[in-house]
Design a protein around this motif. Structure first.
Motif, PDB file in Angstrom:
ATOM      1  N   GLN A 182       0.820  -1.335  -0.003  1.00  0.00           N
ATOM      2  CA  GLN A 182      -0.173  -0.170  -0.073  1.00  0.00           C
ATOM      3  C   GLN A 182       1.128   1.320   0.025  1.00  0.00           C
ATOM      4  N   GLN A 234       2.305   1.518  -3.357  1.00  0.00           N
ATOM      5  CA  GLN A 234       1.411   2.265  -4.365  1.00  0.00           C
ATOM      6  C   GLN A 234       0.923   3.579  -4.243  1.00  0.00           C
ATOM      7  N   GLN A 235       0.836   4.094  -2.799  1.00  0.00           N
ATOM      8  CA  GLN A 235       0.570   5.454  -2.560  1.00  0.00           C
ATOM      9  C   GLN A 235       1.929   6.406  -3.063  1.00  0.00           C
ATOM     10  N   THR A 236       3.068   5.914  -2.923  1.00  0.00           N
ATOM     11  CA  THR A 236       4.248   6.571  -3.209  1.00  0.00           C
ATOM     12  C   THR A 236       4.452   6.843  -4.779  1.00  0.00           C
ATOM     13  N   LEU A 237       4.054   5.650  -5.372  1.00  0.00           N
ATOM     14  CA  LEU A 237       3.795   5.963  -6.834  1.00  0.00           C
ATOM     15  C   LEU A 237       2.658   6.718  -7.278  1.00  0.00           C
ATOM     16  N   GLU A 238       1.373   6.807  -6.671  1.00  0.00           N
ATOM     17  CA  GLU A 238       0.256   7.779  -7.048  1.00  0.00           C
ATOM     18  C   GLU A 238       0.717   9.152  -6.841  1.00  0.00           C
ATOM     19  N   GLN A 239       1.601   9.354  -5.819  1.00  0.00           N
ATOM     20  CA  GLN A 239       2.042  10.560  -5.098  1.00  0.00           C
ATOM     21  C   GLN A 239       3.158  11.061  -6.262  1.00  0.00           C
ATOM     22  N   GLU A 240       3.963  10.327  -6.603  1.00  0.00           N
ATOM     23  CA  GLU A 240       4.975  10.798  -7.800  1.00  0.00           C
ATOM     24  C   GLU A 240       4.258  11.125  -9.054  1.00  0.00           C
ATOM     25  N   GLN A 241       3.272  10.134  -9.420  1.00  0.00           N
ATOM     26  CA  GLN A 241       2.678  10.653 -10.711  1.00  0.00           C
ATOM     27  C   GLN A 241       1.845  11.753 -10.789  1.00  0.00           C
ATOM     28  N   GLN A 242       1.260  12.189  -9.208  1.00  0.00           N
ATOM     29  CA  GLN A 242       0.635  13.564  -9.183  1.00  0.00           C
ATOM     30  C   GLN A 242       1.754  14.660  -9.233  1.00  0.00           C
ATOM     31  N   ASP A 289       2.315  14.959 -13.001  1.00  0.00           N
ATOM     32  CA  ASP A 289       1.148  15.617 -13.451  1.00  0.00           C
ATOM     33  C   ASP A 289       1.114  17.193 -13.377  1.00  0.00           C
TER      34      ASP A 289
END
Length: 166
Positions: A30, A33-41, A44
């Motif tokens: 988890q 996944q959160q780290t990847l989502e934050q990096e993507q944000q 972006d």
């Protein structure tokens, strides 16, 4: 018989360790996944800022060209450039890099424009025009130097932003 309780305790300990290991693995997944989502944000958001700045820089280039070709009044050009440069998200201290443009804008920004200017009586308009023209005459050389530097800066920045978004 004595060994039976120890076996049960050992088995219970293994079960507890297994459950804790499974929970830890789930939490680590988890977190990843959160780290990847934050990096993507962040990526972006950075891209959005770059696109915003690219649009602003393109407008700056147009205004600078108009000023250089004397298709735009110095006061209007400095006004527009100051507002545009202030809205850039990825650049800082532009008022230090182009002091004459910002100084001129600061000196004229209190002057009414458009409908507010039309409401003024002729004497007031002439007084403001004289003030603006006098300031313009005093600062025109410094403003032109800033415009040349800004043109170079804007072209370089535009290239950098194009490469970054490609």
């Amino acid at each position: 018989m004595l060994s039976n309780p120890w076996i049960y305790l050992a088995l219970l300990a293994l079960v507890i360790i297994g459950v804790l290991a499974a929970i830890a693995t789930k939490l680590l997944r988890q977190l990843k996944q959160q780290t990847l989502e934050q990096e993507q944000q962040k990526a972006d958001q950075q891209l959005a800022l770059q696109q915003h700045d690219k649009k602003i820089i393109s407008s700056v280039v147009i205004i600078v060209r108009a000023l250089k070709e004397e298709q735009c009044d110095i006061a209007e050009g400095c006004w527009r450039l100051s507002v545009l440069l202030d809205s850039l998200k990825l650049s800082q201290d532009l008022n230090v890099q182009f002091p004459a443009i910002f100084k001129f804008y600061e000196a004229i920004k209190h002057m009414p424009i458009l409908a507010a200017r039309k409401k003024l009586d002729k004497k007031s308009r002439m007084k403001l025009d004289f003030e603006r023209m006098k300031l313009e005459a005093e600062m025109v050389d410094d403003i032109r130097k800033d415009i040349e530097l800004l043109h170079q800066y804007a072209n370089e920045r535009n290239s950098m932003l194009s490469e970054a978004s490609a």
